[in-house]
Enzyme design. Structure first.
Site, short mmCIF file in Angstrom:
data_model
loop_
_atom_site.label_atom_id
_atom_site.label_comp_id
_atom_site.label_asym_id
_atom_site.label_seq_id
_atom_site.Cartn_x
_atom_site.Cartn_y
_atom_site.Cartn_z
N ASP A 191 30.29 -31.78 16.20
CA ASP A 191 29.08 -31.56 15.38
C ASP A 191 28.30 -30.35 15.88
O ASP A 191 27.92 -29.47 15.11
CB ASP A 191 28.17 -32.79 15.43
CG ASP A 191 28.52 -33.80 14.34
OD1 ASP A 191 29.46 -33.53 13.58
OD2 ASP A 191 27.86 -34.84 14.28
N ASP A 223 0.86 -1.18 0.00
CA ASP A 223 0.00 0.00 0.00
C ASP A 223 0.90 1.24 0.00
O ASP A 223 2.07 1.17 0.36
CB ASP A 223 -0.89 -0.01 1.24
CG ASP A 223 -1.95 1.07 1.21
OD1 ASP A 223 -2.25 1.56 0.11
OD2 ASP A 223 -2.46 1.44 2.28
N ASN A 280 30.03 -36.37 17.78
CA ASN A 280 28.62 -35.95 17.70
C ASN A 280 28.29 -34.86 18.71
O ASN A 280 27.56 -33.92 18.41
CB ASN A 280 27.70 -37.16 17.93
CG ASN A 280 27.63 -38.07 16.72
OD1 ASN A 280 27.77 -37.61 15.60
ND2 ASN A 280 27.44 -39.35 16.94
#
Length: 567
Positions: free
Chosen positions: A407, A29, A403
């Site tokens: 990681d 708008d 992990n």
């Protein structure tokens, strides 16, 4: 999402952040979003008489009738410092108060008895007051309802000469980016004003108001175009006014088209599809037009963001891929239908949100790149050792450490990479694009192979002495190589371009991982827990060398790739 709140954008649906990165069309708008929403009256026009605001005199009959129309055809409220209502209507009230503040009789005679609210289709609102009806609306609509014109207190039949003069002034104001309102009235003896009463009116005059563009709108529009996003203005204003503002801020350029709602109604789907890429301004639109515009772009495969603030905008906000509601002027219905709410009603905030969306997607992709390339390297090492019937390079506890530490920490740090405006230079990606496209898979494979080769070299170096030493060296090398790889995965650009210190989280992740790894390597009671053998200084430097080689290779490759792109 917390960052975006600080930048005045509230995200209601989390997946919308990622979707923002795909946006290729923003339908906005004009009033309040691209402009400042601070309306100020500029000129007043009576037939053949253009005057400044300062020349108003409420003792003049025509001036008094116009001021009464401004006050009565108005739903804004000013109570001390509190100002509630549409900025245009607030500006009209300020105008009336300025020139009637000492006229007690004027305020006593300005009494509303019934109202016919503004409607976006007919573009008028009418009020009955004592013995008259006062009407406010779009000048081109108003004059079609008039049969007479007020000239110095006398109602004369309106002629083509009168109409041409009014239309010429309306056009002049519109060309200068001014919003123009027309006013008319008629004698009335009824109780409730109806649609049938909005005919045979007497034209009073025009009031032009200015709503200057936001200072930051031009820059935001320029960023959109750099990013390959098409900004479109959709407004209820006159097409000439809309086009003038759109030209000032850069939405409308040479060769673009601007159309009105009635022209859109006449277009077939095929004709609209053909002209759609060239239309930058839609004026005098109704809510149903917004839905059609959104659907037309979506049919072409584009991701559309649509702004809205009214109840009637809710269907278009729902239809769009990213509905954006106005936090200040927006209704609760529009906010409920939207995916994002702008607390400052500012177009530039949408652009900031798009930048954030693209950076979020990039960080997710870089984190996945880091995780998959590192794990692929580990898989290759185990596969090669098995294929060559060598002792296992990693014990289960090694994999658990990888992990938990190598990681998680760098991947989280990559996700916290700061947003960069450089993403705007990229074209919007397709929503159907896979996060693991061919280029990404090749990159993951290349980086995984490099890390795996260096890890196996360290493993074979240690295997000359003892299988447990070889396992220790392989474990330490892949952990350290992956911790360093966290810096590689921050961006497609080399560290020399993005800056080493621009993401401190990556540095902290590396230091924590590096420290924990060396605790395992050099604290004796950790050796039995982690299946580690004591290593010499020479072996430690071999680990450092092989862990650093992948980063040197990857950074060199990124550097030369960036040089080619710049050329």
């Amino acid at each position: 999402t917390q960052k975006m709140v600080k930048e005045n954008a509230i995200i209601k649906n989390l997946n919308s952040v990622e979707s923002l990165g795909c946006v290729s069309v923003i339908c906005s708008d004009k009033t309040g979003t691209l402009t400042q929403n601070k309306m100020t009256p500029q000129t007043i026009y009576f037939y053949n008489h253009l005057m400044k605001i300062s020349e108003l005199d409420n003792r003049h009959h025509d001036h008094s009738v116009l001021l009464k129309s401004c006050l009565l055809c108005n739903n804004a409220v000013i109570n001390g410092e509190q100002r509630i209502g549409d900025p245009t209507e607030l500006a009209l009230i300020d105008l009336v108060h300025e020139y009637t503040k000492n006229d007690i009789e004027f305020k006593h005679t300005a009494v509303r008895t019934s109202e016919l609210p503004f409607d976006s289709d007919r573009k008028l609102m009418s009020i009955s007051s004592l013995n008259h009806i006062y009407t406010k609306g779009a000048p081109d609509v108003i004059i079609k309802r008039c049969s007479t014109i007020l000239i110095n207190g006398i109602k004369e039949p309106i002629t083509k000469r009168h109409l041409d003069a009014i239309e010429k002034e309306n056009q002049r104001c519109a060309n200068n980016g001014l919003r123009v309102l027309g006013f008319a009235y008629k004698d009335y003896r009824g109780n409730q004003v109806t649609l049938e009463d909005e005919h045979d009116l007497t034209f009073i005059g025009l009031v032009s108001l200015m709503d200057p563009p936001r200072i930051e709108s031009q820059d935001a529009v320029a960023k959109c175009k750099i990013a390959g996003i098409k900004p479109i203005m959709i407004t209820g204003d006159h097409v000439v006014t809309a086009r003038a503002i759109a030209t000032q801020i850069g939405i409308y350029e040479d060769g673009d088209l601007s159309i009105e709602g009635y022209e859109l109604d006449k277009m077939s789907e095929e004709e609209l599809d053909e002209k759609l890429p060239h239309i930058s301004v839609y004026a005098r639109v109704a809510p149903e037009h917004k839905i059609r515009i959104v659907k037309a772009w979506q049919k072409r495969g584009d991701i559309v963001a649509m702004t809205g603030d009214g109840v009637n905008d809710a269907p278009a906000l729902k239809q769009s891929d990213i509905g954006v509601a106005m936090g200040i002027t927006g209704t609760e219905v529009s906010k409920d239908a939207a995916s994002m709410i702008l607390t400052d009603d500012n177009f530039s905030t949408i652009v900031k949100a798009v930048i954030t969306g693209r950076n979020v997607y990039r960080n997710i992709k870089n984190s996945i790149n880091y995780l998959l390339s590192g794990n692929f390297a580990g898989i290759l090492c185990v596969f090669i050792a098995s294929l060559l019937l060598l002792p296992t390079p990693f014990f289960p506890v090694h994999l658990l450490f990888m992990n938990l530490i190598t990681d998680s920490l760098p991947a989280i740090a990559i996700g916290m990479e700061t947003g960069k405006n450089g993403v705007l230079k990229e074209k919007p990606r397709s929503s159907s694009d896979s996060i693991l496209n061919k280029q990404t898979v090749l990159q993951i494979t290349f980086e995984g192979i490099i890390i795996a080769i260096c890890t196996m070299c360290a493993y074979l170096f240690g295997l000359k002495q003892d299988p447990l030493v070889a396992s220790t060296m392989a474990f330490a090398t892949i952990c350290l190589a992956r911790l360093l790889h966290g810096f590689n995965c921050r961006s497609n650009l080399p560290l020399t371009k993005i800056g080493f210190y621009t993401n401190r989280s990556s540095i902290y992740a590396f230091l924590i991982g590096f420290s924990l790894l060396h605790v395992i390597l050099f604290v004796p009671f950790m050796h039995s827990l982690f299946m580690i053998q004591t290593i010499s200084i020479t072996q430690l430097f071999v680990i450092y060398a092989f862990a650093l080689i992948p980063t040197i290779i990857i950074q060199t490759k990124k550097y030369w790739s960036s040089v080619k792109i710049n050329k």
